[in-house]
Design a protein around this motif. Structure first.
Motif, PDB file in Angstrom:
ATOM      1  N   LYS A   3      50.045  31.924  31.754  1.00 33.07           N
ATOM      2  CA  LYS A   3      50.685  33.194  32.106  1.00 33.07           C
ATOM      3  C   LYS A   3      50.110  33.642  33.443  1.00 33.07           C
ATOM      4  O   LYS A   3      48.925  33.446  33.716  1.00 33.07           O
ATOM      5  CB  LYS A   3      50.434  34.238  31.029  1.00 33.07           C
ATOM      6  N   TRP A   4      50.957  34.236  34.279  1.00 33.39           N
ATOM      7  CA  TRP A   4      50.573  34.599  35.635  1.00 33.39           C
ATOM      8  C   TRP A   4      50.697  36.099  35.859  1.00 33.39           C
ATOM      9  O   TRP A   4      51.531  36.757  35.254  1.00 33.39           O
ATOM     10  CB  TRP A   4      51.486  33.891  36.639  1.00 33.39           C
ATOM     11  N   GLU A   5      49.880  36.609  36.763  1.00 37.84           N
ATOM     12  CA  GLU A   5      50.084  37.950  37.295  1.00 37.84           C
ATOM     13  C   GLU A   5      50.329  37.804  38.788  1.00 37.84           C
ATOM     14  O   GLU A   5      49.883  36.838  39.412  1.00 37.84           O
ATOM     15  CB  GLU A   5      48.899  38.867  37.008  1.00 37.84           C
ATOM     16  N   TYR A   6      51.065  38.750  39.346  1.00 38.95           N
ATOM     17  CA  TYR A   6      51.479  38.669  40.747  1.00 38.95           C
ATOM     18  C   TYR A   6      51.037  39.904  41.500  1.00 38.95           C
ATOM     19  O   TYR A   6      50.828  40.968  40.917  1.00 38.95           O
ATOM     20  CB  TYR A   6      53.000  38.512  40.830  1.00 38.95           C
ATOM     21  N   PHE A   7      50.898  39.747  42.816  1.00 36.27           N
ATOM     22  CA  PHE A   7      50.398  40.812  43.675  1.00 36.27           C
ATOM     23  C   PHE A   7      51.067  40.671  45.035  1.00 36.27           C
ATOM     24  O   PHE A   7      51.184  39.557  45.556  1.00 36.27           O
ATOM     25  CB  PHE A   7      48.873  40.657  43.799  1.00 36.27           C
ATOM     26  N   VAL A   8      51.537  41.774  45.599  1.00 34.68           N
ATOM     27  CA  VAL A   8      52.146  41.794  46.926  1.00 34.68           C
ATOM     28  C   VAL A   8      51.295  42.713  47.793  1.00 34.68           C
ATOM     29  O   VAL A   8      50.974  43.828  47.385  1.00 34.68           O
ATOM     30  CB  VAL A   8      53.603  42.317  46.871  1.00 34.68           C
ATOM     31  N   ALA A   9      50.909  42.223  48.977  1.00 32.92           N
ATOM     32  CA  ALA A   9      50.014  43.007  49.827  1.00 32.92           C
ATOM     33  C   ALA A   9      50.384  42.859  51.297  1.00 32.92           C
ATOM     34  O   ALA A   9      50.781  41.780  51.735  1.00 32.92           O
ATOM     35  CB  ALA A   9      48.575  42.545  49.624  1.00 32.92           C
ATOM     36  N   PRO A  10      50.211  43.942  52.071  1.00 34.06           N
ATOM     37  CA  PRO A  10      50.391  43.840  53.523  1.00 34.06           C
ATOM     38  C   PRO A  10      49.221  43.075  54.130  1.00 34.06           C
ATOM     39  O   PRO A  10      48.081  43.214  53.678  1.00 34.06           O
ATOM     40  CB  PRO A  10      50.405  45.293  53.989  1.00 34.06           C
ATOM     41  N   ILE A  11      49.504  42.253  55.112  1.00 41.09           N
ATOM     42  CA  ILE A  11      48.479  41.459  55.795  1.00 41.09           C
ATOM     43  C   ILE A  11      48.562  41.784  57.285  1.00 41.09           C
ATOM     44  O   ILE A  11      49.599  41.554  57.909  1.00 41.09           O
ATOM     45  CB  ILE A  11      48.708  39.943  55.594  1.00 41.09           C
ATOM     46  N   LEU A  12      47.490  42.334  57.846  1.00 36.95           N
ATOM     47  CA  LEU A  12      47.450  42.611  59.282  1.00 36.95           C
ATOM     48  C   LEU A  12      47.166  41.317  60.028  1.00 36.95           C
ATOM     49  O   LEU A  12      46.195  40.621  59.728  1.00 36.95           O
ATOM     50  CB  LEU A  12      46.381  43.654  59.596  1.00 36.95           C
ATOM     51  N   SER A  13      48.011  40.991  60.982  1.00 31.94           N
ATOM     52  CA  SER A  13      47.922  39.711  61.688  1.00 31.94           C
ATOM     53  C   SER A  13      46.561  39.449  62.312  1.00 31.94           C
ATOM     54  O   SER A  13      46.049  38.336  62.254  1.00 31.94           O
ATOM     55  CB  SER A  13      48.995  39.635  62.779  1.00 31.94           C
ATOM     56  N   HIS A  14      45.941  40.475  62.905  1.00 29.65           N
ATOM     57  CA  HIS A  14      44.689  40.259  63.633  1.00 29.65           C
ATOM     58  C   HIS A  14      43.487  40.027  62.717  1.00 29.65           C
ATOM     59  O   HIS A  14      42.433  39.606  63.187  1.00 29.65           O
ATOM     60  CB  HIS A  14      44.438  41.400  64.624  1.00 29.65           C
ATOM     61  N   VAL A  15      43.607  40.298  61.416  1.00 29.38           N
ATOM     62  CA  VAL A  15      42.519  40.022  60.466  1.00 29.38           C
ATOM     63  C   VAL A  15      43.029  39.226  59.255  1.00 29.38           C
ATOM     64  O   VAL A  15      42.455  39.296  58.173  1.00 29.38           O
ATOM     65  CB  VAL A  15      41.820  41.328  59.997  1.00 29.38           C
ATOM     66  N   ALA A  16      44.116  38.464  59.457  1.00 29.89           N
ATOM     67  CA  ALA A  16      44.753  37.750  58.353  1.00 29.89           C
ATOM     68  C   ALA A  16      43.790  36.793  57.639  1.00 29.89           C
ATOM     69  O   ALA A  16      43.760  36.752  56.406  1.00 29.89           O
ATOM     70  CB  ALA A  16      45.978  36.987  58.857  1.00 29.89           C
ATOM     71  N   GLN A  17      43.009  36.040  58.384  1.00 29.24           N
ATOM     72  CA  GLN A  17      42.110  35.066  57.755  1.00 29.24           C
ATOM     73  C   GLN A  17      41.109  35.765  56.837  1.00 29.24           C
ATOM     74  O   GLN A  17      40.887  35.320  55.711  1.00 29.24           O
ATOM     75  CB  GLN A  17      41.373  34.255  58.810  1.00 29.24           C
ATOM     76  N   GLN A  18      40.526  36.840  57.284  1.00 25.57           N
ATOM     77  CA  GLN A  18      39.550  37.570  56.469  1.00 25.57           C
ATOM     78  C   GLN A  18      40.204  38.134  55.203  1.00 25.57           C
ATOM     79  O   GLN A  18      39.658  38.022  54.104  1.00 25.57           O
ATOM     80  CB  GLN A  18      38.929  38.702  57.281  1.00 25.57           C
ATOM     81  N   ILE A  19      41.401  38.715  55.351  1.00 23.17           N
ATOM     82  CA  ILE A  19      42.110  39.277  54.198  1.00 23.17           C
ATOM     83  C   ILE A  19      42.449  38.179  53.192  1.00 23.17           C
ATOM     84  O   ILE A  19      42.221  38.329  51.989  1.00 23.17           O
ATOM     85  CB  ILE A  19      43.377  40.019  54.662  1.00 23.17           C
ATOM     86  N   LEU A  20      42.987  37.067  53.679  1.00 21.54           N
ATOM     87  CA  LEU A  20      43.356  35.975  52.782  1.00 21.54           C
ATOM     88  C   LEU A  20      42.136  35.382  52.090  1.00 21.54           C
ATOM     89  O   LEU A  20      42.185  35.055  50.897  1.00 21.54           O
ATOM     90  CB  LEU A  20      44.128  34.899  53.543  1.00 21.54           C
TER      91      LEU A  20
END
Length: 52
Positions: A3-20
């Protein structure tokens, strides 16, 4: 069956690697990265198995 849970989030391009990396450390797997409402933003769609 997994079973899965899902999440949608805004990602700022200039800090995308850190957020991901932060979401990945919490067990979220990136499913898709889509354009956001403006050129500096993306939208990330994530999933992770529900622990049970």
């Amino acid at each position: 069956m997994t079973k899965w849970e899902y999440f949608v989030a805004p990602i700022l391009s200039h800090v995308a690697q850190q957020i991901l990396n932060n979401f990945g450390a919490e067990g979220w797997e990136l499913v898709q990265l889509a354009p956001g409402p403006n050129p500096d933003n993306l939208v990330g769609y994530f999933k992770r198995p529900i622990a049970g």
